[in-house]
Design a protein around this motif. Sequence first.
Motif, PDB file in Angstrom:
ATOM      1  N   GLU A  30      -7.144  -5.352   4.467  1.00 50.51           N
ATOM      2  CA  GLU A  30      -6.041  -6.121   3.878  1.00 50.51           C
ATOM      3  C   GLU A  30      -4.879  -6.264   4.858  1.00 50.51           C
ATOM      4  OE1 GLU A  30      -4.970  -4.214   0.234  1.00 50.51           O
ATOM      5  OE2 GLU A  30      -6.616  -5.128  -0.908  1.00 50.51           O
ATOM      6  N   HIS A  31      -4.581  -5.204   5.594  1.00 49.14           N
ATOM      7  CA  HIS A  31      -3.507  -5.279   6.589  1.00 49.14           C
ATOM      8  C   HIS A  31      -3.941  -6.039   7.836  1.00 49.14           C
ATOM      9  CE1 HIS A  31      -1.717  -2.024   4.142  1.00 49.14           C
ATOM     10  NE2 HIS A  31      -0.579  -2.431   4.656  1.00 49.14           N
ATOM     11  N   GLY A  32      -5.224  -5.994   8.143  1.00 45.34           N
ATOM     12  CA  GLY A  32      -5.712  -6.705   9.315  1.00 45.34           C
ATOM     13  C   GLY A  32      -5.852  -8.196   9.093  1.00 45.34           C
ATOM     14  N   ALA A  33      -6.245  -8.565   7.884  1.00 48.02           N
ATOM     15  CA  ALA A  33      -6.439  -9.980   7.538  1.00 48.02           C
ATOM     16  C   ALA A  33      -5.704 -10.273   6.236  1.00 48.02           C
ATOM     17  CB  ALA A  33      -7.930 -10.281   7.408  1.00 48.02           C
ATOM     18  N   PRO A  34      -4.389 -10.324   6.285  1.00 44.65           N
ATOM     19  CA  PRO A  34      -3.588 -10.433   5.051  1.00 44.65           C
ATOM     20  C   PRO A  34      -3.685 -11.781   4.348  1.00 44.65           C
ATOM     21  CG  PRO A  34      -2.163 -10.559   6.977  1.00 44.65           C
ATOM     22  CD  PRO A  34      -3.525 -10.206   7.477  1.00 44.65           C
ATOM     23  N   VAL A 137      -5.153  -6.476  15.734  1.00 44.61           N
ATOM     24  CA  VAL A 137      -6.311  -5.685  16.144  1.00 44.61           C
ATOM     25  C   VAL A 137      -6.452  -4.517  15.175  1.00 44.61           C
ATOM     26  CG1 VAL A 137      -7.202  -4.119  17.916  1.00 44.61           C
ATOM     27  CG2 VAL A 137      -6.192  -6.301  18.586  1.00 44.61           C
ATOM     28  N   LEU A 138      -7.673  -4.252  14.753  1.00 42.27           N
ATOM     29  CA  LEU A 138      -7.986  -3.079  13.941  1.00 42.27           C
ATOM     30  C   LEU A 138      -8.910  -2.200  14.770  1.00 42.27           C
ATOM     31  CD1 LEU A 138      -8.415  -1.248  11.501  1.00 42.27           C
ATOM     32  CD2 LEU A 138      -9.873  -3.032  10.494  1.00 42.27           C
ATOM     33  N   ILE A 139      -8.420  -1.009  15.105  1.00 44.03           N
ATOM     34  CA  ILE A 139      -9.179  -0.130  15.983  1.00 44.03           C
ATOM     35  C   ILE A 139      -9.212   1.271  15.392  1.00 44.03           C
ATOM     36  CG2 ILE A 139      -7.191   0.540  17.429  1.00 44.03           C
ATOM     37  CD1 ILE A 139      -9.171   0.207  19.861  1.00 44.03           C
ATOM     38  N   GLY A 140     -10.342   1.940  15.537  1.00 39.89           N
ATOM     39  CA  GLY A 140     -10.479   3.310  15.061  1.00 39.89           C
ATOM     40  C   GLY A 140     -11.086   4.182  16.135  1.00 39.89           C
ATOM     41  N   ASP A 141     -10.492   5.354  16.340  1.00 40.11           N
ATOM     42  CA  ASP A 141     -10.973   6.227  17.413  1.00 40.11           C
ATOM     43  C   ASP A 141     -10.671   7.681  17.056  1.00 40.11           C
ATOM     44  OD1 ASP A 141     -12.284   6.628  19.790  1.00 40.11           O
ATOM     45  OD2 ASP A 141     -10.560   6.228  21.073  1.00 40.11           O
ATOM     46  N   GLY A 142     -11.324   8.582  17.755  1.00 37.28           N
ATOM     47  CA  GLY A 142     -11.124  10.000  17.521  1.00 37.28           C
ATOM     48  C   GLY A 142      -9.912  10.543  18.258  1.00 37.28           C
ATOM     49  N   PHE A 143      -9.487  11.720  17.848  1.00 37.05           N
ATOM     50  CA  PHE A 143      -8.420  12.451  18.547  1.00 37.05           C
ATOM     51  C   PHE A 143      -8.629  13.935  18.265  1.00 37.05           C
ATOM     52  CE2 PHE A 143      -6.750  11.774  14.289  1.00 37.05           C
ATOM     53  CZ  PHE A 143      -6.105  12.977  13.984  1.00 37.05           C
ATOM     54  N   VAL A 177       1.096  -1.821  12.812  1.00 34.89           N
ATOM     55  CA  VAL A 177       1.439  -2.487  11.563  1.00 34.89           C
ATOM     56  C   VAL A 177       1.046  -1.601  10.382  1.00 34.89           C
ATOM     57  CG1 VAL A 177       0.913  -4.489  10.103  1.00 34.89           C
ATOM     58  CG2 VAL A 177       1.182  -4.782  12.577  1.00 34.89           C
ATOM     59  N   HIS A 178      -0.040  -0.877  10.557  1.00 32.34           N
ATOM     60  CA  HIS A 178      -0.546   0.013   9.506  1.00 32.34           C
ATOM     61  C   HIS A 178      -1.419   1.051  10.179  1.00 32.34           C
ATOM     62  CE1 HIS A 178      -2.107   1.317   5.606  1.00 32.34           C
ATOM     63  NE2 HIS A 178      -3.335   1.208   6.089  1.00 32.34           N
ATOM     64  N   GLY A 179      -1.457   2.240   9.619  1.00 30.67           N
ATOM     65  CA  GLY A 179      -2.303   3.281  10.181  1.00 30.67           C
ATOM     66  C   GLY A 179      -2.859   4.191   9.107  1.00 30.67           C
ATOM     67  N   HIS A 180      -3.996   4.788   9.413  1.00 34.68           N
ATOM     68  CA  HIS A 180      -4.610   5.732   8.483  1.00 34.68           C
ATOM     69  C   HIS A 180      -5.288   6.839   9.282  1.00 34.68           C
ATOM     70  CE1 HIS A 180      -6.725   7.347   5.017  1.00 34.68           C
ATOM     71  NE2 HIS A 180      -7.843   7.338   5.746  1.00 34.68           N
ATOM     72  N   VAL A 181      -4.907   8.080   8.993  1.00 30.03           N
ATOM     73  CA  VAL A 181      -5.585   9.241   9.564  1.00 30.03           C
ATOM     74  C   VAL A 181      -6.584   9.729   8.526  1.00 30.03           C
ATOM     75  CG1 VAL A 181      -5.319  11.590  10.426  1.00 30.03           C
ATOM     76  CG2 VAL A 181      -3.600   9.862  10.985  1.00 30.03           C
ATOM     77  N   SER A 182      -7.833   9.783   8.903  1.00 29.86           N
ATOM     78  CA  SER A 182      -8.870  10.182   7.950  1.00 29.86           C
ATOM     79  C   SER A 182      -8.587  11.569   7.389  1.00 29.86           C
ATOM     80  CB  SER A 182     -10.246  10.166   8.624  1.00 29.86           C
ATOM     81  OG  SER A 182     -10.623   8.848   8.960  1.00 29.86           O
ATOM     82  N   SER A 237      -7.255   5.281  12.397  1.00 26.08           N
ATOM     83  CA  SER A 237      -7.494   3.832  12.374  1.00 26.08           C
ATOM     84  C   SER A 237      -6.136   3.146  12.372  1.00 26.08           C
ATOM     85  CB  SER A 237      -8.285   3.436  11.121  1.00 26.08           C
ATOM     86  OG  SER A 237      -9.506   4.138  11.060  1.00 26.08           O
ATOM     87  N   LEU A 238      -5.981   2.150  13.247  1.00 24.50           N
ATOM     88  CA  LEU A 238      -4.693   1.475  13.425  1.00 24.50           C
ATOM     89  C   LEU A 238      -4.864  -0.027  13.342  1.00 24.50           C
ATOM     90  CD1 LEU A 238      -3.491   3.503  16.543  1.00 24.50           C
ATOM     91  CD2 LEU A 238      -2.622   3.773  14.212  1.00 24.50           C
ATOM     92  N   VAL A 239      -3.955  -0.670  12.628  1.00 21.54           N
ATOM     93  CA  VAL A 239      -3.818  -2.125  12.689  1.00 21.54           C
ATOM     94  C   VAL A 239      -2.618  -2.399  13.589  1.00 21.54           C
ATOM     95  CG1 VAL A 239      -3.409  -4.243  11.393  1.00 21.54           C
ATOM     96  CG2 VAL A 239      -4.773  -2.388  10.370  1.00 21.54           C
ATOM     97  N   LEU A 240      -2.834  -3.204  14.635  1.00 23.99           N
ATOM     98  CA  LEU A 240      -1.819  -3.413  15.670  1.00 23.99           C
ATOM     99  C   LEU A 240      -1.553  -4.886  15.872  1.00 23.99           C
ATOM    100  CD1 LEU A 240      -3.550  -1.070  18.294  1.00 23.99           C
ATOM    101  CD2 LEU A 240      -1.635  -0.423  16.792  1.00 23.99           C
ATOM    102  N   ARG A 241      -0.361  -5.179  16.317  1.00 24.14           N
ATOM    103  CA  ARG A 241      -0.030  -6.506  16.832  1.00 24.14           C
ATOM    104  C   ARG A 241       0.570  -6.333  18.218  1.00 24.14           C
ATOM    105  NH1 ARG A 241       5.376  -7.308  16.878  1.00 24.14           N
ATOM    106  NH2 ARG A 241       6.670  -6.133  15.414  1.00 24.14           N
TER     107      ARG A 241
END
Length: 245
Positions: A30-34, A137-143, A177-182, A237-241
Motif C-alpha cells: 500500500e505504501h509502495g503503490a498508493p 523502491v520497496l526493499i527488504g534485507d537482513g541486519f 517513506v515507510h518501514g517495517h522491522v519483522s 523492509s523499507l519503502v523509499l523515495r
Amino acid sequence: MNREQISRLAHANHPIQSPLDDDSVRQLLEHGAPCGDERVLDLGCGGGEWLLRALTAHPQLHAEGVDISEDALRQAREAASRLGIQTRLALHHQEAADFRSTDSFDLVLSVGATHALGGLLPTLAAARKHLAPGGRVLIGDGFWEREPSQEAIEMLGDFTDLATTLDRVVADGWTPVHGHVSTRRELDDYEWACWGSLASWALDHPADPDSSQVLETAAARRTEWLRVYRDTWGFVSLVLRQTSD
C-alpha cells in the motif's frame, strides 16, 4: 534434489519467501503503490508472489518480474492465469542485473533477493535505473540485531546493524517513506514454516529417493536457526523515495 527444488518445497506454505506476515505485506504494498495504477517491477521475483498480490488487489496495476529460475517463473505464470491477471503481468527469464527496459516503473521492489544483485546498495543502484520520477523502491534485507558469530556471518552474509543499514540507505540518496522491522513472531513463523514444509513433504513421501535428503535439510535448517542466528539476525523492509524527488 537440487537447491531450487528444495527451496520451492520449503516455501510451499510461505510463498512470500521473507519473514513477513500477510498484513505486513499488504501495508508495504500500500505504501509502495498508493494509487493502485502503478507500473511495478520485481528484481528477483521468484514465483512472483509480491506481484500476484499487488495485481490482485489493484485491477489497474501492471507488473513485470525478473528471475533466473525458469521453474519459478512458470509457477508465476500458472498462478497469474488461475487468478485471471496474466494479461497484466510480464515475466523475464534473465539475471536481474542484466534486465533492461524502455519503460520506467513507479515501484521497483526486491525483498529478500538483494544477494542476486550484490547486496543492499548495489540493489538500490539497480532499482534507481528503472525508477520513474517520483517513484518508490520497496526493499527488504537482513541486519544483525546482536554481534554475530563468525559461523552466522559465513551462513547468512556480512550484514550490518539496523542503525548502520539505515544510515547507508540515507547517505545513498534515499528517504524512507515507510518501514517495517519483522517481529519475533514473523521471524519464527517464517523459519518454522520453511523447515516444517520440508519435514512434512519428506514424511508424506517416504518412498521417494529424495525423502531422506529433504528431511535432513529440514533438521539442519531448524538446528541452524535455533543455535546460530535466531537471536542474532533480523529483517527490515523499507519503502523509499529518492531524496532529490
